[in-house]
Every structure is written in structure tokens, then in C-alpha cells.
Enzyme design. Structure first.
Site, short mmCIF file in Angstrom:
data_model
loop_
_atom_site.label_atom_id
_atom_site.label_comp_id
_atom_site.label_asym_id
_atom_site.label_seq_id
_atom_site.Cartn_x
_atom_site.Cartn_y
_atom_site.Cartn_z
N GLN A 134 1.31 2.35 5.66
CA GLN A 134 0.36 1.46 4.99
C GLN A 134 -1.06 1.85 5.40
O GLN A 134 -1.42 1.82 6.57
CB GLN A 134 0.62 0.00 5.36
CG GLN A 134 -0.24 -0.95 4.53
CD GLN A 134 -0.05 -2.40 4.91
OE1 GLN A 134 -0.43 -2.80 6.00
NE2 GLN A 134 0.53 -3.18 4.02
N HIS A 177 -3.18 -1.10 1.35
CA HIS A 177 -3.21 -2.53 1.66
C HIS A 177 -4.32 -3.18 0.84
O HIS A 177 -5.49 -3.15 1.21
CB HIS A 177 -3.45 -2.75 3.15
CG HIS A 177 -3.03 -4.10 3.64
ND1 HIS A 177 -2.94 -5.21 2.81
CD2 HIS A 177 -2.64 -4.54 4.88
CE1 HIS A 177 -2.54 -6.25 3.51
NE2 HIS A 177 -2.35 -5.87 4.77
N HIS A 189 -4.29 -9.84 1.47
CA HIS A 189 -4.60 -10.58 2.70
C HIS A 189 -6.07 -10.57 3.10
O HIS A 189 -6.40 -10.62 4.29
CB HIS A 189 -3.76 -10.04 3.87
CG HIS A 189 -2.29 -10.13 3.64
ND1 HIS A 189 -1.37 -9.57 4.48
CD2 HIS A 189 -1.58 -10.71 2.64
CE1 HIS A 189 -0.14 -9.80 4.03
NE2 HIS A 189 -0.25 -10.49 2.91
N TYR A 210 -8.31 -8.24 3.03
CA TYR A 210 -8.87 -7.01 3.58
C TYR A 210 -9.75 -6.33 2.52
O TYR A 210 -10.00 -6.91 1.46
CB TYR A 210 -7.75 -6.11 4.11
CG TYR A 210 -7.01 -6.75 5.27
CD1 TYR A 210 -7.70 -7.12 6.43
CD2 TYR A 210 -5.65 -7.01 5.20
CE1 TYR A 210 -7.04 -7.74 7.49
CE2 TYR A 210 -4.98 -7.62 6.26
CZ TYR A 210 -5.68 -7.99 7.40
OH TYR A 210 -5.03 -8.60 8.44
N ARG A 242 -0.17 -2.91 -2.20
CA ARG A 242 0.24 -4.29 -1.89
C ARG A 242 -0.86 -5.25 -2.32
O ARG A 242 -2.05 -5.04 -2.01
CB ARG A 242 0.50 -4.44 -0.39
CG ARG A 242 1.26 -5.72 -0.04
CD ARG A 242 1.53 -5.84 1.43
NE ARG A 242 2.76 -6.58 1.66
CZ ARG A 242 3.07 -7.22 2.80
NH1 ARG A 242 2.23 -7.18 3.82
NH2 ARG A 242 4.21 -7.86 2.92
N GLY A 263 10.33 -8.95 6.73
CA GLY A 263 9.42 -8.69 7.83
C GLY A 263 9.97 -9.16 9.15
O GLY A 263 10.70 -8.45 9.83
#
Length: 346
Positions: A79, A158, A161, A163, A210, A299
């Protein structure tokens, strides 16, 4: 196996090590592992002790991991990670960068003033210049090339979330007035440029992304436009023929993704879809049977059950996640990392 930050790198240099190789080797029966987030540059870092993918030492360290997984017959994607504003200068080595100089109340895992590591408040970021944006796109592409050299089967961007890629998409964090902010088209520009650059570097069949349109993390407020904008993003990603599209769900501040949205995604996106977020064997089977997903990632169950696949297959009980031992999630050594028994060893 879903990506999970574990912060076990060798110091100095945040280099993947033999302990990490053993951790991933133990879980290679997942068939596809997505590694913990790997920063693409020093300024991309937001959590201490996380493994980079931008130096030769990183490449050499990751080779130990990919070799261990491949020897067990598994596949592994890395990732690729840029945290944007979710960082601190003591971690990034400079003022964190973001679409705009907008701070959000937030904490990350970093060095404590009294020594050791723990949760610290993030810094005020600076807005990225055009040169920063060009350099960051190039950093993503180079990181992807480095990943291939390190033996990875592919990369996952990524874009979730809160980011950096997610920050460009959301009006709550992107206040730019240039070609990277304002309109939907402009807010899509940077994530699409990054994805295209990585596809050009290593091929679309080795690239995934993602997203988390129903999760608000690293943001103070919900962006009312993000779900519609994500559909527009997905439509533009479809021609790139990515390995898969990965939805992160049901964590942090979230609402459940409705079936109507899942159907909208299916209508515009013909390629594989992965989902992750508190799925069980039953709920994972159901969403695949419904046709809304092709793969389900797990996860935290993989933390305490290195042989999760075998346990599910044979109906063995799972070792529960010990949330009282949450301290072993990040940092430390083998304890709470590689010392969980398999079912046959219970």
C-alpha cells in the site's frame, strides 16, 4: 488480508526487517496480502516506525518480506501511502504538506517529548505548491517502480481515511482556488494524475486504489459531496483497468454503504471490487453472493489468527482480538505480533 499499520521497522531508516518478514510469512495463506501503508517519501510519513519504499534500504528490506510470502505461495501488494496533513514535523522531518493550510484536530503515532512513542497532535500543514504536486506524483510513480523491484505483485494507492488523495477530494480539506480545487473536476485532478502515473509506471493490472466515501476520518466534518464525487472518480478510473477497487467501510465515523450505492458502483465499474471493514464469514459470503464485491479483506482477525483462512475453512474458533492489549498493535517486538498460535498449535 487488509492493510494494517504495525510499526515494527528497523531503526534508523524505518527499514523492513526479518521480524516483519516472519509476520507476513505466517499470514501468506490469505492468498492476497495488502501490506501496511508504506510512505512514498520522507514528507509522506505520518506515523513513526512505518516502513518506507523510497530508499534502497527499504527495497532490500521489503525483498525479505515478499520472498517469505512467495515461498508460501501467497501474493502481496504494497500500500503506497502519503498522509498529507495527518503528520507532525518530528515524523516527516519538515512541515507536513496538504492541499490547503487547514488543520484538523488529530493525533498520530510519533515520538513523545519524554521519550518513546505514543499519540501526538498533528502540526498545521502548509499548502502544496505546483512544484510539490508535480514532485509528489513522481514520488508515487517511483515508489511503484521500487515496489516491483522489491518483489511485490502490485501496489494499492491509499486514497482513503483522510490521507492526501482523500484530502484533495474533500471540500473540508481542499480550499484551493487553482486547477486542483473548487469544482468537482479540479478536486479529482490530483488523485487521477497520481493513479495514471502509477499505471503508466507499472501497468494497470498491478495497481489498485482504496477509497472510503462513507467514512469520515482525519476530517472534523462530513463532506456532503464526497459520495457523489467518488462515483465520478470511479467512472474515470474504470478505463484504467485496475487490479481492483477497494472500499474501506465501517470504521471511525461512518455510515453504512447502502445497497443502492453499491449498485451504482457496479453499473459504472466493471472491474474487481474489494470491500473491508468488520466483515465476518457470513457477511462476506453474502456480499459476494449479492454481486456487490468480488473479494473481501479481513484486518484485525488476521492479527490474532495468522491461520485465519484455515480456521474459517475448517470451522475452528477464532482467537479474539484483545483490545486491552491494544498497545501491541503499534510498535514493540514479537509480542502481540508473531507469537499468536495456529489452531493446530492451540
Amino acid at each position: 488480508m487488509a492493510p494494517m499499520t504495525r510499526s515494527r521497522t528497523e531503526q534508523p531508516g524505518d527499514v523492513p526487517n526479518a521480524l516483519m518478514a516472519e509476520y507476513y510469512r505466517q499470514r501468506a495463506s490469505a492468498a492476497l496480502i495488502i501490506s501496511e501503508g508504506a510512505p512514498i517519501s520522507a514528507v509522506a510519513r505520518g506515523y513513526s516506525l512505518t516502513p518506507g519504499i523510497y530508499t534502497q534500504a527499504h527495497i532490500d528490506g521489503w525483498k525479505k518480506v515478499t520472498d517469505a510470502v512467495h515461498q508460501q505461495g501467497g501474493k502481496i501488494f504494497i500500500q503506497l501511502w502519503h498522509v498529507g496533513r495527518r503528520s507532525h514535523s518530528s515524523i516527516a522531518g519538515e512541515t507536513p504538506v496538504a492541499p490547503s493550510a487547514v488543520k484538523n484536530p488529530d493525533q498520530v503515532y510519533g515520538p513523545l517529548p519524554e521519550g518513546g512513542f505514543g499519540m501526538i497532535e498533528t502540526d498545521m500543514p502548509r499548502a502544496m505548491t505546483q512544484d510539490d504536486i508535480v514532485a509528489t506524483i513522481a514520488d508515487f510513480a517511483q515508489a511503484a517502480k521500487n515496489a516491483v523491484v522489491a518483489g511485490f505483485d502490485g501496489v494499492e494507492l491509499h486514497g482513503a481515511h483522510g490521507y492526501l488523495l482523500d484530502q484533495f477530494l474533500r471540500t473540508t480539506s481542499n480550499h484551493r482556488t487553482d486547477q486542483y480545487g473548487g469544482s468537482n473536476e479540479n478536486r479529482l485532478r490530483f488523485p487521477l494524475a497520481v493513479t495514471q502515473a502509477v499505471v503508466d509506471a507499472i501497468g494497470g493490472d498491478k495497481v489498485a486504489i482504496r477509497l472510503s466515501p462513507f467514512v469520515t476520518e482525519g476530517q472534523a466534518d462530513v463532506d456532503p459531496h464526497i459520495t457523489d464525487l467518488t462515483l465520478q472518480l470511479i467512472a474515470k478510473l474504470a478505463p484504467m483497468n485496475l487490479a481492483y477497487l477497494h472500499f474501506s467501510e465501517n470504521i471511525s465515523n461512518y455510515t453504512e454503504m447502502p445497497d443502492s450505492y453499491r449498485q451504482q458502483v457496479r453499473d459504472i465499474y466493471p472491474n474487481p471490487i474489494m470491500v473491508a471493514g468488520k466483515y465476518t464469514q457470513a457477511s462476506a459470503s453474502k456480499i459476494i453472493e449479492q454481486g456487490y464485491a468480488d473479494l473481501v479483506a479481513f484486518g484485525q482477525p488476521f492479527i490474532t489468527n495468522p491461520d485465519l483462512v484455515e480456521r474459517i475453512h475448517h470451522g475452528f474458533s477464532l482467537t479474539p482480538v484483545d483490545y486491552d492489549a491494544h498497545a501491541t498493535f503499534y510498535g514493540g517486538g514479537a509480542e502481540g505480533y508473531t507469537d499468536y498460535p495456529t489452531a493446530t498449535a492451540d
